[in-house]
Design a protein around this motif. Structure first.
Motif, mmCIF file in Angstrom:
data_model
loop_
_atom_site.group_PDB
_atom_site.id
_atom_site.type_symbol
_atom_site.label_atom_id
_atom_site.label_comp_id
_atom_site.label_asym_id
_atom_site.label_seq_id
_atom_site.Cartn_x
_atom_site.Cartn_y
_atom_site.Cartn_z
ATOM 1 N N ARG A 1 0.804 -1.228 0.000
ATOM 2 C CA ARG A 1 0.000 0.000 0.000
ATOM 3 C C ARG A 1 0.837 1.279 0.000
ATOM 4 O O ARG A 1 0.307 2.369 -0.165
ATOM 5 N N TYR A 2 2.137 1.167 0.217
ATOM 6 C CA TYR A 2 3.005 2.349 0.254
ATOM 7 C C TYR A 2 3.499 2.755 -1.133
ATOM 8 O O TYR A 2 4.306 3.664 -1.255
ATOM 9 N N ASN A 3 3.038 2.061 -2.137
ATOM 10 C CA ASN A 3 3.456 2.402 -3.497
ATOM 11 C C ASN A 3 2.869 3.737 -3.929
ATOM 12 O O ASN A 3 1.972 4.285 -3.302
ATOM 13 N N HIS A 4 3.331 4.227 -5.036
ATOM 14 C CA HIS A 4 3.048 5.570 -5.533
ATOM 15 C C HIS A 4 2.458 5.489 -6.935
ATOM 16 O O HIS A 4 2.486 4.433 -7.565
ATOM 17 N N ASP A 5 1.999 6.618 -7.432
ATOM 18 C CA ASP A 5 1.525 6.729 -8.809
ATOM 19 C C ASP A 5 2.752 6.746 -9.726
ATOM 20 O O ASP A 5 3.624 7.586 -9.558
ATOM 21 N N PRO A 6 2.859 5.831 -10.690
ATOM 22 C CA PRO A 6 4.072 5.739 -11.517
ATOM 23 C C PRO A 6 4.359 6.978 -12.369
ATOM 24 O O PRO A 6 5.513 7.269 -12.665
ATOM 25 N N LEU A 7 3.348 7.726 -12.769
ATOM 26 C CA LEU A 7 3.564 8.856 -13.676
ATOM 27 C C LEU A 7 3.367 10.222 -13.023
ATOM 28 O O LEU A 7 3.218 11.218 -13.716
ATOM 29 N N ARG A 8 3.387 10.290 -11.702
ATOM 30 C CA ARG A 8 3.141 11.562 -11.030
ATOM 31 C C ARG A 8 4.238 12.577 -11.346
ATOM 32 O O ARG A 8 5.387 12.194 -11.597
ATOM 33 N N PRO A 9 3.913 13.884 -11.353
ATOM 34 C CA PRO A 9 4.955 14.898 -11.554
ATOM 35 C C PRO A 9 5.892 14.928 -10.343
ATOM 36 O O PRO A 9 5.437 14.846 -9.207
ATOM 37 N N ARG A 10 7.198 15.034 -10.609
ATOM 38 C CA ARG A 10 8.187 15.048 -9.539
ATOM 39 C C ARG A 10 8.953 16.355 -9.565
ATOM 40 O O ARG A 10 9.361 16.819 -10.622
ATOM 41 N N LYS A 11 9.158 16.919 -8.393
ATOM 42 C CA LYS A 11 9.862 18.190 -8.277
ATOM 43 C C LYS A 11 11.365 17.951 -8.411
ATOM 44 O O LYS A 11 11.907 17.004 -7.844
ATOM 45 N N LEU A 12 12.025 18.821 -9.183
ATOM 46 C CA LEU A 12 13.479 18.768 -9.329
ATOM 47 C C LEU A 12 14.107 19.864 -8.485
ATOM 48 O O LEU A 12 13.572 20.970 -8.385
ATOM 49 N N LEU A 13 15.246 19.566 -7.889
ATOM 50 C CA LEU A 13 15.906 20.490 -6.980
ATOM 51 C C LEU A 13 17.074 21.167 -7.686
ATOM 52 O O LEU A 13 18.026 20.512 -8.106
ATOM 53 N N LEU A 14 16.986 22.477 -7.818
ATOM 54 C CA LEU A 14 18.024 23.298 -8.455
ATOM 55 C C LEU A 14 18.266 24.533 -7.603
ATOM 56 O O LEU A 14 17.414 24.924 -6.807
ATOM 57 N N HIS A 15 19.414 25.180 -7.810
ATOM 58 C CA HIS A 15 19.678 26.452 -7.150
ATOM 59 C C HIS A 15 18.817 27.540 -7.776
ATOM 60 O O HIS A 15 18.429 27.467 -8.941
ATOM 61 N N ARG A 16 18.512 28.579 -7.025
ATOM 62 C CA ARG A 16 17.659 29.673 -7.476
ATOM 63 C C ARG A 16 18.193 30.310 -8.763
ATOM 64 O O ARG A 16 17.441 30.586 -9.691
ATOM 65 N N LYS B 1 17.862 31.183 -14.648
ATOM 66 C CA LYS B 1 18.500 31.050 -15.960
ATOM 67 C C LYS B 1 17.628 30.197 -16.887
ATOM 68 O O LYS B 1 17.440 30.533 -18.063
ATOM 69 N N LEU B 2 17.077 29.111 -16.346
ATOM 70 C CA LEU B 2 16.207 28.237 -17.145
ATOM 71 C C LEU B 2 14.932 28.944 -17.568
ATOM 72 O O LEU B 2 14.447 28.736 -18.683
ATOM 73 N N ILE B 3 14.391 29.796 -16.697
ATOM 74 C CA ILE B 3 13.188 30.553 -17.049
ATOM 75 C C ILE B 3 13.470 31.422 -18.258
ATOM 76 O O ILE B 3 12.698 31.452 -19.221
ATOM 77 N N GLY B 4 14.598 32.119 -18.244
ATOM 78 C CA GLY B 4 14.959 32.983 -19.368
ATOM 79 C C GLY B 4 15.221 32.211 -20.648
ATOM 80 O O GLY B 4 14.811 32.622 -21.732
ATOM 81 N N GLU B 5 15.906 31.077 -20.527
ATOM 82 C CA GLU B 5 16.251 30.293 -21.715
ATOM 83 C C GLU B 5 15.026 29.613 -22.337
ATOM 84 O O GLU B 5 14.908 29.540 -23.554
ATOM 85 N N THR B 6 14.118 29.107 -21.512
ATOM 86 C CA THR B 6 12.969 28.377 -22.067
ATOM 87 C C THR B 6 11.899 29.313 -22.623
ATOM 88 O O THR B 6 11.006 28.856 -23.323
ATOM 89 N N LYS B 7 11.965 30.595 -22.312
ATOM 90 C CA LYS B 7 11.027 31.558 -22.921
ATOM 91 C C LYS B 7 11.290 31.698 -24.413
ATOM 92 O O LYS B 7 10.389 32.030 -25.175
#
Length: 155
Positions: free
Chosen positions: A73-88, A93-99
């Protein structure tokens, strides 16, 4: 240890075929319950997965982590969105580049480093069909050269 070095669990080989990888980022990943046990067992699929920046945070979508067999019962949803950890500063920088049009965030591989699961995230620009054909021609030419060199060494 440099980024991208560790025990590789899963790799997205299709990403190198479909995109030009401009820059890579090593990110941590927020997991729940038995997900790390499934990742250590190699039950991860990066095919068709992508990352997005939302509200100043980076999330990974469509990464399939199979449920752990002994997880009941401790299993998870296989396709759930997962948070990635990056420095601010990396996130800003990614926000600017992906725009810019044509850029995407693509996970390249999942690996274990010092006991932690890491994701190598690539800032990628899409390839056109003729670029893909050109890459295949180069790969085939290098294989032929290698084959000819091996045959010459046998003599």
């Amino acid at each position: 240890m440099p980024k991208g070095i560790g025990k590789t669990v899963a790799q997205n080989k299709k990403a190198y075929h479909d995109y030009f990888i401009e820059e890579t980022f090593e990110t941590g990943i927020v997991l729940q319950g038995t997900e790390i046990k499934s990742i250590r067992a190699g039950k991860v699929n990066l095919k068709d997965s992508y990352a997005r920046v939302q509200n100043g945070e980076v999330f990974l979508y469509s990464m399939h982590v199979s449920p752990y067999e002994q997880g009941n019962r401790y299993n998870h949803d296989p396709l759930r969105p997962r948070k990635l950890l990056l420095h601010r500063r990396e996130i800003s920088k990614l926000i600017g580049e992906t725009k810019e049009t044509g850029y995407a965030l693509v996970p390249l591989k999942v690996y274990l480093k010092n006991g932690y699961a890491k994701v190598l995230l690539g800032l990628a620009k899409g390839k056109k069909k003729y670029d893909k054909r050109e890459d295949l021609k180069k790969k085939e030419a290098s294989r032929e050269i290698e084959r000819a060199f091996r045959e010459r060494q046998k003599m």
